[in-house]
Design a protein around this motif. Sequence first.
Motif, PDB file in Angstrom:
ATOM      1  N   LYS A  56      -8.194   1.225  -5.984  1.00 21.23           N
ATOM      2  CA  LYS A  56      -9.132   1.023  -7.097  1.00 21.23           C
ATOM      3  C   LYS A  56      -9.082  -0.413  -7.621  1.00 21.23           C
ATOM      4  O   LYS A  56      -8.021  -0.928  -7.972  1.00 21.23           O
ATOM      5  CB  LYS A  56      -8.815   1.973  -8.245  1.00 21.23           C
ATOM      6  CG  LYS A  56      -8.996   3.430  -7.897  1.00 21.23           C
ATOM      7  CD  LYS A  56     -10.412   3.822  -8.140  1.00 21.23           C
ATOM      8  CE  LYS A  56     -10.579   5.318  -7.883  1.00 21.23           C
ATOM      9  NZ  LYS A  56     -11.911   5.655  -7.544  1.00 21.23           N
ATOM     10  N   ALA A  57     -10.240  -1.051  -7.696  1.00 18.38           N
ATOM     11  CA  ALA A  57     -10.333  -2.415  -8.224  1.00 18.38           C
ATOM     12  C   ALA A  57     -10.097  -2.423  -9.723  1.00 18.38           C
ATOM     13  O   ALA A  57      -9.632  -3.419 -10.279  1.00 18.38           O
ATOM     14  CB  ALA A  57     -11.700  -3.005  -7.898  1.00 18.38           C
ATOM     15  N   THR A  58     -10.398  -1.325 -10.396  1.00 23.24           N
ATOM     16  CA  THR A  58     -10.251  -1.259 -11.845  1.00 23.24           C
ATOM     17  C   THR A  58      -8.794  -1.089 -12.273  1.00 23.24           C
ATOM     18  O   THR A  58      -8.450  -1.321 -13.424  1.00 23.24           O
ATOM     19  CB  THR A  58     -11.079  -0.092 -12.411  1.00 23.24           C
ATOM     20  OG1 THR A  58     -10.695   1.116 -11.736  1.00 23.24           O
ATOM     21  CG2 THR A  58     -12.560  -0.335 -12.216  1.00 23.24           C
ATOM     22  N   SER A  59      -7.936  -0.698 -11.359  1.00 23.97           N
ATOM     23  CA  SER A  59      -6.513  -0.531 -11.668  1.00 23.97           C
ATOM     24  C   SER A  59      -5.828  -1.889 -11.642  1.00 23.97           C
ATOM     25  O   SER A  59      -6.254  -2.808 -10.937  1.00 23.97           O
ATOM     26  CB  SER A  59      -5.878   0.401 -10.636  1.00 23.97           C
ATOM     27  OG  SER A  59      -4.509   0.531 -10.857  1.00 23.97           O
ATOM     28  N   THR A  60      -4.750  -2.029 -12.402  1.00 21.41           N
ATOM     29  CA  THR A  60      -4.016  -3.303 -12.393  1.00 21.41           C
ATOM     30  C   THR A  60      -3.156  -3.446 -11.149  1.00 21.41           C
ATOM     31  O   THR A  60      -2.795  -4.542 -10.762  1.00 21.41           O
ATOM     32  CB  THR A  60      -3.112  -3.430 -13.645  1.00 21.41           C
ATOM     33  OG1 THR A  60      -2.227  -2.316 -13.662  1.00 21.41           O
ATOM     34  CG2 THR A  60      -3.942  -3.486 -14.907  1.00 21.41           C
ATOM     35  N   GLN A  61      -2.822  -2.297 -10.528  1.00 20.98           N
ATOM     36  CA  GLN A  61      -1.970  -2.326  -9.338  1.00 20.98           C
ATOM     37  C   GLN A  61      -2.687  -1.718  -8.134  1.00 20.98           C
ATOM     38  O   GLN A  61      -3.562  -0.873  -8.284  1.00 20.98           O
ATOM     39  CB  GLN A  61      -0.672  -1.570  -9.601  1.00 20.98           C
ATOM     40  CG  GLN A  61       0.188  -2.220 -10.653  1.00 20.98           C
ATOM     41  CD  GLN A  61       1.525  -1.529 -10.781  1.00 20.98           C
ATOM     42  OE1 GLN A  61       1.638  -0.330 -10.615  1.00 20.98           O
ATOM     43  NE2 GLN A  61       2.558  -2.309 -11.073  1.00 20.98           N
ATOM     44  N   LEU A 153      -6.509  -4.590   2.849  1.00 21.13           N
ATOM     45  CA  LEU A 153      -6.518  -3.890   1.579  1.00 21.13           C
ATOM     46  C   LEU A 153      -7.840  -4.207   0.927  1.00 21.13           C
ATOM     47  O   LEU A 153      -8.174  -5.379   0.729  1.00 21.13           O
ATOM     48  CB  LEU A 153      -5.346  -4.344   0.692  1.00 21.13           C
ATOM     49  CG  LEU A 153      -5.303  -3.769  -0.713  1.00 21.13           C
ATOM     50  CD1 LEU A 153      -5.161  -2.246  -0.679  1.00 21.13           C
ATOM     51  CD2 LEU A 153      -4.176  -4.399  -1.500  1.00 21.13           C
ATOM     52  N   GLN A 154      -8.615  -3.163   0.609  1.00 25.54           N
ATOM     53  CA  GLN A 154      -9.951  -3.372   0.030  1.00 25.54           C
ATOM     54  C   GLN A 154     -10.025  -2.748  -1.350  1.00 25.54           C
ATOM     55  O   GLN A 154      -9.624  -1.593  -1.550  1.00 25.54           O
ATOM     56  CB  GLN A 154     -11.024  -2.751   0.940  1.00 25.54           C
ATOM     57  CG  GLN A 154     -12.423  -2.940   0.402  1.00 25.54           C
ATOM     58  CD  GLN A 154     -13.471  -2.398   1.356  1.00 25.54           C
ATOM     59  OE1 GLN A 154     -13.177  -1.893   2.406  1.00 25.54           O
ATOM     60  NE2 GLN A 154     -14.713  -2.529   0.955  1.00 25.54           N
ATOM     61  N   ALA A 155     -10.550  -3.506  -2.294  1.00 27.05           N
ATOM     62  CA  ALA A 155     -10.776  -2.997  -3.640  1.00 27.05           C
ATOM     63  C   ALA A 155     -12.053  -2.147  -3.617  1.00 27.05           C
ATOM     64  O   ALA A 155     -13.050  -2.523  -3.019  1.00 27.05           O
ATOM     65  CB  ALA A 155     -10.930  -4.156  -4.621  1.00 27.05           C
ATOM     66  N   ASN A 156     -11.976  -0.981  -4.259  1.00 24.60           N
ATOM     67  CA  ASN A 156     -13.182  -0.141  -4.305  1.00 24.60           C
ATOM     68  C   ASN A 156     -13.463   0.322  -5.712  1.00 24.60           C
ATOM     69  O   ASN A 156     -12.706   0.148  -6.609  1.00 24.60           O
ATOM     70  CB  ASN A 156     -13.087   1.050  -3.358  1.00 24.60           C
ATOM     71  CG  ASN A 156     -11.990   2.030  -3.744  1.00 24.60           C
ATOM     72  OD1 ASN A 156     -11.229   1.796  -4.662  1.00 24.60           O
ATOM     73  ND2 ASN A 156     -11.905   3.123  -3.010  1.00 24.60           N
TER      74      ASN A 156
END
Length: 156
Positions: A56-61, A153-156
């Motif tokens: 998740k892109a919205t997560s900090t980690q 690693l892809q942000a989604n």
Amino acid sequence: MKTLKIFLFVATALAAASCKVEDPFVDRVVSPVLLVFDNAVGDGGGFTTEPTVTSKATSTQATISVRIFELDKTNILDYKKGIDSIPLTGLSLALTTRTGTKIADVTTDAKGRATITKTWAEFGLSAPKSGNTVSLTLTGKYKEQAFTKLARLQAN
């Protein structure tokens, strides 16, 4: 004269047969282990050259989790048993970016799983947006044979 021609033909054939021919297209050695990524698009990397792992892109980690197996091919010809996947415990791995920046060293647990959780900034993305990717390299050594697995690693 005929005997000399036969001798030269045999000598040439033996010389040609003894030459080692390298495959010019595949300069790789088969990996001694199977790596299967969690949260990966498709089969998790078992048959994918460079699997894409989503977080998740919205997560900090962001988290990357991989299971590592040794393939026991003892019963490969027995259709009832087949190939057995044995989880590798205590296997040391290094995760880096393709540019060589070290992200983490990790060791597999009792189930053959290694999990790396870092901030997006530690993976190289200070402000990830959906679709951003980081190219990664996972390396290790098993039975004196080094192996490398590429992943994204892809942000989604």
